[in-house]
Design a protein around this motif. Structure first.
Motif, mmCIF file in Angstrom:
data_model
loop_
_atom_site.group_PDB
_atom_site.id
_atom_site.type_symbol
_atom_site.label_atom_id
_atom_site.label_comp_id
_atom_site.label_asym_id
_atom_site.label_seq_id
_atom_site.Cartn_x
_atom_site.Cartn_y
_atom_site.Cartn_z
ATOM 1 N N LYS A 208 0.830 -1.202 0.000
ATOM 2 C CA LYS A 208 0.000 0.000 0.000
ATOM 3 C C LYS A 208 0.872 1.263 0.000
ATOM 4 O O LYS A 208 0.643 2.190 -0.776
ATOM 5 N N LEU A 209 1.865 1.253 0.848
ATOM 6 C CA LEU A 209 2.765 2.404 0.955
ATOM 7 C C LEU A 209 3.518 2.641 -0.361
ATOM 8 O O LEU A 209 3.656 3.771 -0.835
ATOM 9 N N ALA A 210 3.973 1.552 -0.959
ATOM 10 C CA ALA A 210 4.726 1.671 -2.212
ATOM 11 C C ALA A 210 3.824 2.210 -3.328
ATOM 12 O O ALA A 210 4.249 3.047 -4.132
ATOM 13 N N ALA A 211 2.580 1.745 -3.357
ATOM 14 C CA ALA A 211 1.659 2.215 -4.400
ATOM 15 C C ALA A 211 1.383 3.706 -4.232
ATOM 16 O O ALA A 211 1.336 4.463 -5.205
ATOM 17 N N GLU A 212 1.216 4.129 -2.993
ATOM 18 C CA GLU A 212 0.994 5.563 -2.742
ATOM 19 C C GLU A 212 2.203 6.377 -3.174
ATOM 20 O O GLU A 212 2.087 7.430 -3.800
ATOM 21 N N MET A 213 3.364 5.860 -2.832
ATOM 22 C CA MET A 213 4.598 6.563 -3.189
ATOM 23 C C MET A 213 4.738 6.652 -4.707
ATOM 24 O O MET A 213 5.075 7.701 -5.261
ATOM 25 N N GLU A 214 4.457 5.557 -5.376
ATOM 26 C CA GLU A 214 4.571 5.518 -6.840
ATOM 27 C C GLU A 214 3.705 6.603 -7.470
ATOM 28 O O GLU A 214 4.149 7.363 -8.336
ATOM 29 N N GLY A 215 2.475 6.710 -7.015
ATOM 30 C CA GLY A 215 1.554 7.706 -7.569
ATOM 31 C C GLY A 215 2.030 9.128 -7.274
ATOM 32 O O GLY A 215 2.037 9.990 -8.150
ATOM 33 N N LEU A 216 2.445 9.346 -6.047
ATOM 34 C CA LEU A 216 2.796 10.711 -5.635
ATOM 35 C C LEU A 216 4.111 11.210 -6.230
ATOM 36 O O LEU A 216 4.311 12.414 -6.398
ATOM 37 N N LEU A 217 5.008 10.296 -6.542
ATOM 38 C CA LEU A 217 6.311 10.748 -7.076
ATOM 39 C C LEU A 217 6.305 10.894 -8.595
ATOM 40 O O LEU A 217 7.264 11.399 -9.181
ATOM 41 N N GLU A 218 5.216 10.446 -9.203
ATOM 42 C CA GLU A 218 5.154 10.470 -10.658
ATOM 43 C C GLU A 218 5.433 11.878 -11.193
ATOM 44 O O GLU A 218 4.942 12.863 -10.655
ATOM 45 N N GLY A 219 6.259 11.913 -12.218
ATOM 46 C CA GLY A 219 6.502 13.196 -12.884
ATOM 47 C C GLY A 219 7.629 14.014 -12.286
ATOM 48 O O GLY A 219 8.047 14.996 -12.883
ATOM 49 N N LEU A 220 8.119 13.662 -11.112
ATOM 50 C CA LEU A 220 9.231 14.437 -10.553
ATOM 51 C C LEU A 220 10.512 14.085 -11.306
ATOM 52 O O LEU A 220 10.868 12.912 -11.405
ATOM 53 N N PRO A 221 11.206 15.096 -11.832
ATOM 54 C CA PRO A 221 12.405 14.825 -12.637
ATOM 55 C C PRO A 221 13.624 14.518 -11.758
ATOM 56 O O PRO A 221 14.557 15.292 -11.653
#
Ligand code: PGA
Length: 232
Positions: free
Chosen positions: A22-35
């Motif tokens: 769950k934590l990893a999925a949240e992180m994946e979504g939230l970090l998307e697009g950061l260069p």
């Protein structure tokens, strides 16, 4: 490696695989697009369960032998085979709680490099060394064990700043990072109580190539904010 490095060191957290997913999925979504180059270091057992878009996986430690009678240890190739591309070596919790020496840390780094893994090599002084003005000397000694390779990144983590809520000051970080760069010429991450509240100030310090984040990496929204500060 794209941009600066944002690395999450989950240490011995979270307590179950369900929570890790769950934590990893949240992180994946939230970090998307950061260069940024985004790295996650979960406990060993969660590595094979995680496959994340835009986030590379690493292990928090590794053993220096390839195989054999080493009960409880994990080899570089085992880590690679379950998806890790990075390892952390020499974290202060391993040096000070488990008792790893500079020599052991060096062997671990070399074994990981030989297997084609990238390495975050941690260094950092303890409080009495800082108070006595010996911090550069202590770190210089630790650095003498670092294999100089384009696949190694140093993390400066003053022991007194880890998990204490007391980060090093921009001046202290600037001095140490310049010192490390002059000695080994590698990228240098800062670690030690990086939080949303100090990320912007610390990200602006010269020679900070990224952060290694413990506690705040377990809070995906805060971790995203830290990433935004690095990406600015
Ligand atoms: P912290 O940990 O961010 O919780 O201080 C940093 C680390 O140990 O890598």
């Amino acid at each position: 490696m794209e941009g600066r490095i944002l690395a999450a060191n989950w240490k011995m957290n979270p307590p179950t695989k369900e929570e890790a997913l769950k934590l990893a999925a949240e992180m994946e979504g939230l970090l998307e697009g950061l260069p940024l180059t985004k790295l996650l270091f979960p406990p060993f057992v969660y590595l094979p369960l995680l496959k994340l878009r835009g986030i590379e996986l690493g292990a928090q430690d590794v053993f220096y032998e390839e195989k054999g009678a080493f009960t409880g240890e994990v080899s570089p190739l085992m880590l690679k085979s379950v998806g890790a591309t990075w390892v952390i070596v020499g974290h202060s919790e391993r040096r000070n709680v488990i008792g790893e020496t500079d020599e052991i840390v060096r062997r671990k780094a070399e074994a990981a490099l030989k297997a084609g893994l990238r390495v975050i090599y941690c260094v950092g002084e303890k409080l009495p060394d800082r108070e006595a003005g010996r911090h550069l000397q202590v770190v210089e000694e630790q650095l003498s064990y670092v294999p100089v390779s384009e696949n190694v990144v140093v993390a400066y983590e003053p022991v007194w700043a880890i998990g204490t809520g007391r980060n090093a000051t921009p001046e202290q970080i600037e001095e140490m990072h310049a010192f490390i760069k002059a000695k080994v010429g590698l990228k240098v991450l800062y670690g030690g109580s990086v939080k949303e509240r100090n990320a912007r100030e610390l990200a602006a310090v010269p020679n900070v190539d990224g952060f290694l984040v413990g506690g705040a990496s377990l809070r995906p929204r805060e971790f995203r904010k830290i990433g935004e500060a690095l990406a600015e």
